[in-house]
Design a protein around this motif. Structure first.
Motif, PDB file in Angstrom:
ATOM      1  N   ASP A   1      -2.646   4.036  -3.794  1.00 16.67           N
ATOM      2  CA  ASP A   1      -2.544   2.840  -4.624  1.00 16.67           C
ATOM      3  C   ASP A   1      -2.268   1.640  -3.733  1.00 16.67           C
ATOM      4  O   ASP A   1      -1.671   1.775  -2.659  1.00 16.67           O
ATOM      5  N   PHE A   2      -2.718   0.473  -4.151  1.00 18.28           N
ATOM      6  CA  PHE A   2      -2.353  -0.751  -3.460  1.00 18.28           C
ATOM      7  C   PHE A   2      -2.448  -1.932  -4.414  1.00 18.28           C
ATOM      8  O   PHE A   2      -3.157  -1.893  -5.413  1.00 18.28           O
ATOM      9  N   ARG A   3      -1.678  -2.955  -4.089  1.00 13.90           N
ATOM     10  CA  ARG A   3      -1.636  -4.182  -4.882  1.00 13.90           C
ATOM     11  C   ARG A   3      -1.805  -5.388  -3.966  1.00 13.90           C
ATOM     12  O   ARG A   3      -1.422  -5.343  -2.788  1.00 13.90           O
TER      13      ARG A   3
ATOM     14  N   GLN B   1       9.466  -8.382  -7.568  1.00 18.60           N
ATOM     15  CA  GLN B   1       8.531  -7.855  -8.563  1.00 18.60           C
ATOM     16  C   GLN B   1       7.929  -6.525  -8.108  1.00 18.60           C
ATOM     17  O   GLN B   1       7.767  -5.594  -8.907  1.00 18.60           O
ATOM     18  N   MET B   2       7.570  -6.426  -6.825  1.00 17.74           N
ATOM     19  CA  MET B   2       6.999  -5.182  -6.326  1.00 17.74           C
ATOM     20  C   MET B   2       8.048  -4.070  -6.314  1.00 17.74           C
ATOM     21  O   MET B   2       7.736  -2.913  -6.619  1.00 17.74           O
ATOM     22  N   GLN B   3       9.276  -4.402  -5.983  1.00 17.73           N
ATOM     23  CA  GLN B   3      10.337  -3.386  -5.988  1.00 17.73           C
ATOM     24  C   GLN B   3      10.536  -2.828  -7.392  1.00 17.73           C
ATOM     25  O   GLN B   3      10.659  -1.616  -7.576  1.00 17.73           O
ATOM     26  N   ARG B   4      10.537  -3.705  -8.379  1.00 12.70           N
ATOM     27  CA  ARG B   4      10.701  -3.245  -9.764  1.00 12.70           C
ATOM     28  C   ARG B   4       9.458  -2.537 -10.270  1.00 12.70           C
ATOM     29  O   ARG B   4       9.530  -1.474 -10.890  1.00 12.70           O
ATOM     30  N   GLY B   5       8.285  -3.135 -10.013  1.00 10.18           N
ATOM     31  CA  GLY B   5       7.049  -2.582 -10.549  1.00 10.18           C
ATOM     32  C   GLY B   5       6.669  -1.245  -9.958  1.00 10.18           C
ATOM     33  O   GLY B   5       6.051  -0.414 -10.632  1.00 10.18           O
ATOM     34  N   TRP B   6       7.022  -1.034  -8.687  1.00 11.15           N
ATOM     35  CA  TRP B   6       6.678   0.225  -8.022  1.00 11.15           C
ATOM     36  C   TRP B   6       7.870   1.175  -7.910  1.00 11.15           C
ATOM     37  O   TRP B   6       7.764   2.200  -7.245  1.00 11.15           O
ATOM     38  N   ASP B   7       8.964   0.836  -8.549  1.00  5.67           N
ATOM     39  CA  ASP B   7      10.167   1.685  -8.509  1.00  5.67           C
ATOM     40  C   ASP B   7      10.547   2.036  -7.077  1.00  5.67           C
ATOM     41  O   ASP B   7      10.815   3.207  -6.750  1.00  5.67           O
TER      42      ASP B   7
ATOM     43  N   VAL C   1       0.830  -1.204   0.000  1.00  2.00           N
ATOM     44  CA  VAL C   1       0.000   0.000   0.000  1.00  2.00           C
ATOM     45  C   VAL C   1       0.865   1.256   0.000  1.00  2.00           C
ATOM     46  O   VAL C   1       1.796   1.380   0.808  1.00  2.00           O
ATOM     47  N   ARG C   2       0.526   2.182  -0.892  1.00  2.00           N
ATOM     48  CA  ARG C   2       1.159   3.494  -0.940  1.00  2.00           C
ATOM     49  C   ARG C   2       0.217   4.511  -0.301  1.00  2.00           C
ATOM     50  O   ARG C   2      -0.960   4.609  -0.669  1.00  2.00           O
ATOM     51  N   ILE C   3       0.758   5.276   0.675  1.00  7.11           N
ATOM     52  CA  ILE C   3      -0.030   6.304   1.359  1.00  7.11           C
ATOM     53  C   ILE C   3       0.689   7.636   1.258  1.00  7.11           C
ATOM     54  O   ILE C   3       1.898   7.730   1.508  1.00  7.11           O
ATOM     55  N   ASN C   4      -0.062   8.648   0.894  1.00  7.15           N
ATOM     56  CA  ASN C   4       0.481  10.003   0.770  1.00  7.15           C
ATOM     57  C   ASN C   4      -0.323  10.945   1.647  1.00  7.15           C
ATOM     58  O   ASN C   4      -1.497  11.215   1.384  1.00  7.15           O
ATOM     59  N   ASP C   5       0.286  11.415   2.724  1.00  8.69           N
ATOM     60  CA  ASP C   5      -0.361  12.355   3.642  1.00  8.69           C
ATOM     61  C   ASP C   5      -1.716  11.825   4.122  1.00  8.69           C
ATOM     62  O   ASP C   5      -2.710  12.545   4.154  1.00  8.69           O
ATOM     63  N   GLY C   6      -1.728  10.551   4.514  1.00  7.92           N
ATOM     64  CA  GLY C   6      -2.944   9.959   5.061  1.00  7.92           C
ATOM     65  C   GLY C   6      -3.941   9.479   4.040  1.00  7.92           C
ATOM     66  O   GLY C   6      -5.036   9.037   4.400  1.00  7.92           O
ATOM     67  N   VAL C   7      -3.588   9.539   2.759  1.00  7.32           N
ATOM     68  CA  VAL C   7      -4.491   9.114   1.679  1.00  7.32           C
ATOM     69  C   VAL C   7      -3.922   7.863   1.009  1.00  7.32           C
ATOM     70  O   VAL C   7      -2.759   7.841   0.596  1.00  7.32           O
ATOM     71  N   ILE C   8      -4.743   6.818   0.905  1.00  7.28           N
ATOM     72  CA  ILE C   8      -4.327   5.623   0.167  1.00  7.28           C
ATOM     73  C   ILE C   8      -4.418   5.936  -1.318  1.00  7.28           C
ATOM     74  O   ILE C   8      -5.512   6.098  -1.873  1.00  7.28           O
TER      75      ILE C   8
END
Length: 297
Positions: free
Chosen positions: A158-160, A240-246, A149-156
């Motif tokens: 993106d997630f996989r 895969q997640m490291q590559r796919g999500w840079d 899960v990617r969170i930016n300032d309390g907002v989700i």
């Protein structure tokens, strides 16, 4: 916060409930009556059975997990991404069948984009609790269906979801890979070898049958096939997640989960050159529920 309430984590295969009185944990229960294991009972019946020992406490109930899915008790709509974690408390669904108790279900979260169609239920509550105590921009929630899960300032944002845990189970229990392997035992060295191959290998499907061939031909001890496969799948997931999500080397990943499974992912993260910190899954869930209850009228 000095409130009394009951928190329920109701998943597909298990149900856990915690009774809080005046802000303190007073009792807890565990049951295998997940929404797919009701044993001929309705979800409503299970709900009242589980809470019967606490019937003298007239306190609200807040539930999360698959109880709100289309396979659960009350279908609760997903909140679409991007979703602010603090918006969960304002989007609860009241459960009429829980009467005379006041009970609510927390919504799940969904995402639909050109390259990603995903849902989560239950994890959003853990994320809320984790973010309250340990704010981060990247969370990993290992499990049957691992969530990144990617969170930016309390907002989700993106997630996989990666079905690593379920795939491991299916391959060992319901495929040729696991035929004839017998009882399994831990072996950190074999896990590490599988992990390293998982990082290098881009054709993971090819490796799966080769795992069977290895133990059939005596190149892999039957008793450590599960360890090898665990390393292979977890290593490939992280790579895969490291590559796919840079995800850059040196970035910190907040891992939410039980210590035993998290330890395997911690090895993979270290191998990937990523920093990490571990957050307890149950504590995060309960902190998330506590935050939501605090906003109830």
């Amino acid at each position: 916060m000095n409130k009394s309430y009951i928190a329920i984590d109701w998943g597909s295969t298990n149900l856990r409930a915690w009774l809080y009185l005046n802000g303190e944990l007073a009792a807890s229960q565990r049951s295998e009556a997940g929404v797919t294991r009701l044993g001929g009972r309705t979800a409503e019946q299970v709900f009242h059975e589980i809470l019967a020992p606490w019937q003298q406490h007239d306190v609200p109930v807040v539930m999360a997990g698959m109880v709100g899915s289309n396979a659960g008790w009350v279908p609760v709509p997903y909140l679409p991404c991007p979703t602010r974690l603090t918006s969960l408390a304002g989007r609860l669904t009241r459960v009429a069948q829980a009467a005379p108790r006041a009970a609510w279900v927390i919504p799940g979260i969904s995402i639909v984009s050109a390259d990603n169609c995903n849902v989560m239920r239950g994890e959003e509550t853990q994320l809320l609790g984790a973010y309250r105590s340990e704010p981060a921009t990247l969370y990993l929630m290992p499990g049957t269906h691992s969530k990144w899960v990617r969170i930016n300032d309390g907002v989700i944002d993106d997630f996989r979801t990666v079905m690593t845990g379920e795939l491991h189970h299916l391959l060992l229990k319901h495929s040729l890979v696991g035929v004839g392997i017998g009882e399994q035992r831990p072996d950190p060295d074999v896990f590490r070898q599988g992990l390293e191959l998982g990082f290098r290998e881009t054709h993971i499907l090819r490796c799966l049958f080769e795992t069977r061939a290895a133990h059939v031909l005596g190149q892999l001890d039957n008793s450590v096939v599960g360890e090898w496969l665990s390393g292979l799948l977890i290593g490939n997931e992280v790579a895969q997640m490291q590559r796919g999500w840079d995800i850059e080397r040196g970035e910190t990943v907040a891992v939410i989960g039980n210590p035993a499974l998290a330890a395997r992912y911690q090895q993979a993260l270290l191998y990937a050159g990523l920093n990490h910190r571990l957050l307890d899954g149950d504590a995060s869930f309960q902190a998330g529920i506590r935050s939501i209850v605090n906003e109830l009228e």
